[in-house]
Design an enzyme around this catalytic site. Structure first.
Site, PDB file in Angstrom:
ATOM      1  N   GLY A 126     -34.779 -35.349 -11.042  1.00 30.15           N
ATOM      2  CA  GLY A 126     -35.355 -36.604 -10.577  1.00 30.15           C
ATOM      3  C   GLY A 126     -35.369 -37.782 -11.449  1.00 30.15           C
TER       4      GLY A 126
ATOM      5  CG  LEU B  73     -25.899 -35.146   2.773  1.00 27.04           C
ATOM      6  CD1 LEU B  73     -25.962 -36.652   2.203  1.00 27.04           C
ATOM      7  CD2 LEU B  73     -27.160 -34.583   3.384  1.00 27.04           C
TER       8      LEU B  73
ATOM      9  CG  ASN C 270     -23.575 -39.005  -4.172  1.00 28.78           C
ATOM     10  OD1 ASN C 270     -24.710 -38.489  -4.443  1.00 28.78           O
ATOM     11  ND2 ASN C 270     -22.499 -38.317  -4.628  1.00 28.78           N
TER      12      ASN C 270
ATOM     13  CG  HIS D 137     -19.617 -37.617  -8.517  1.00 27.37           C
ATOM     14  ND1 HIS D 137     -20.090 -36.225  -8.033  1.00 27.37           N
ATOM     15  CD2 HIS D 137     -18.501 -37.315  -9.181  1.00 27.37           C
ATOM     16  CE1 HIS D 137     -19.237 -35.414  -8.603  1.00 27.37           C
ATOM     17  NE2 HIS D 137     -18.249 -35.956  -9.154  1.00 27.37           N
TER      18      HIS D 137
ATOM     19  CB  SER E 181     -18.278 -43.083  -9.228  1.00 28.45           C
ATOM     20  OG  SER E 181     -17.301 -42.865 -10.148  1.00 28.45           O
TER      21      SER E 181
ATOM     22  CG  ASP F  31     -18.761 -35.937  -4.845  1.00 25.81           C
ATOM     23  OD1 ASP F  31     -19.862 -36.268  -4.465  1.00 25.81           O
ATOM     24  OD2 ASP F  31     -18.710 -34.575  -5.694  1.00 25.81           O
TER      25      ASP F  31
ATOM     26  CD  GLU G 277     -25.638 -39.598 -13.566  1.00 19.07           C
ATOM     27  OE1 GLU G 277     -26.308 -39.509 -12.626  1.00 19.07           O
ATOM     28  OE2 GLU G 277     -24.961 -38.596 -13.881  1.00 19.07           O
TER      29      GLU G 277
HETATM   30  C1  GRF Z   1     -27.149 -36.507 -11.923  1.00 18.28           C
HETATM   31  O1  GRF Z   1     -25.986 -36.402 -12.959  1.00 18.28           O
HETATM   32  C2  GRF Z   1     -26.375 -36.831 -10.976  1.00 18.28           C
HETATM   33  O2  GRF Z   1     -25.368 -37.695 -10.946  1.00 18.28           O
HETATM   34  C3  GRF Z   1     -25.932 -35.379 -10.413  1.00 18.28           C
HETATM   35  O3  GRF Z   1     -26.977 -34.665 -10.607  1.00 18.28           O
HETATM   36  C4  GRF Z   1     -27.645 -35.159 -11.808  1.00 18.28           C
HETATM   37  C5  GRF Z   1     -29.150 -35.245 -11.311  1.00 18.28           C
HETATM   38  O4  GRF Z   1     -30.107 -35.734 -12.188  1.00 18.28           O
HETATM   39  N1  GRF Z   1     -25.506 -35.564  -9.078  1.00 18.28           N
HETATM   40  P1  GRF Z   1     -31.354 -36.144 -11.908  1.00 18.28           P
HETATM   41  O5  GRF Z   1     -31.966 -35.306 -11.026  1.00 18.28           O
HETATM   42  O6  GRF Z   1     -31.450 -37.589 -11.236  1.00 18.28           O
HETATM   43  O7  GRF Z   1     -32.132 -36.221 -13.191  1.00 18.28           O
END
Ligand code: GRF
Length: 234
Positions: free
Chosen positions: A21, A100, A114, A116, A143, A152, A181
């Site tokens: 999270g 999903l 989402n 990714h 992305s 994706d 991200e």
């Molecule tokens: C992130 O790299 C996200 O892009 C991927 O899983 C990871 C989750 O990280 N799908 P977090 O749970 O937000 O720390």
């Protein structure tokens, strides 16, 4: 007396999580700091033990163990009902690791995003960092895309890139991409809550115009898009 302006209600965000999270935490921090004008209305998980759930008060948590449902449709139906009950404007998959189903996507299509950890369309699915290294790529990144039933594969809204460095391992790359991200997700959600993003006929729209090339951000935060899309500071 000053004229009363229009009352603008805060956009409502629902977040789907499966693990740690940290992306959720980035949103919580931004909301608390007043840099994301939104209201979190629920955090939803397929894993009741997901640490991400602990980041929000009980009243905002929903979780169910997907393995206890008779089918994918049954779990997705329960999840969709719970999300819909929170009346979100946007539903954000932030580290949600379960596919999903079509029914869920159809119910929230157009307001389902989402994040990714790859430069889509490269490296859909898992192990993105290791696959980047195996391929010898020099660039990697993240992305944000609209979710469609195929994994994706939805319209990409924005990307942020970084250089792969000599000596990088999947772990070092994952750590650098994750920091990117957080900033990318926040930047895109600002556009979303400002009403600047939409999806029509499987195409992302930014200010009503089709996004043919994803909005691109570099790791220094320099906007590379003519619209001046800015990556928030770290
Ligand atoms: C992130 O790299 C996200 O892009 C991927 O899983 C990871 C989750 O990280 N799908 P977090 O749970 O937000 O720390």
């Amino acid at each position: 007396m000053p004229a009363a302006g229009p009352i603008v209600r805060k956009r409502r965000l629902a977040v789907l999580v499966s693990g740690r999270g940290s992306n959720l935490q980035a949103l919580l921090d931004a909301i608390a700091a007043g840099t994301l004008d939104a209201q979190l209305v629920g955090v939803f998980s397929d894993r009741p033990a997901a640490p991400a759930l602990q980041r929000v008060p009980h009243a905002l948590r929903w979780s169910a163990d997907a393995r206890e449902f008779p089918s994918r449709e049954a779990f997705d139906g329960a999840l969709a009902d719970a999300v819909a009950a929170a009346r979100p404007d946007w539903v954000v998959c932030a580290g949600y690791l379960r596919i999903l189903g079509d029914g869920f996507v159809a119910r929230f299509r157009g307001r389902l995003l989402n994040i990714h950890p790859s430069l889509l369309p490269k490296y859909r699915g898992l192990r993105t960092h290791a696959r980047v290294l195996e391929a010898g790529d020099r660039l990697h990144g993240a992305s944000v895309h609209f979710v469609v039933p195929e994994l994706d594969a939805g319209a990409v809204v924005a990307q942020a890139t970084l250089a792969v460095e000599a000596g990088d391992t999947p772990e070092t790359l994952a750590a650098r991409v994750l920091a990117l991200e957080h900033r990318l997700l926040l930047a895109v959600l600002r556009l979303a809550v400002d009403g600047r993003l939409a999806e029509r006929d499987a195409t992302a729209l930014f200010d009503g115009h089709p996004v043919f090339m994803p909005l691109r951000l570099d790791c220094a935060g320099t906007p590379t898009d003519p619209a001046g899309f800015r990556l928030p500071p770290q």
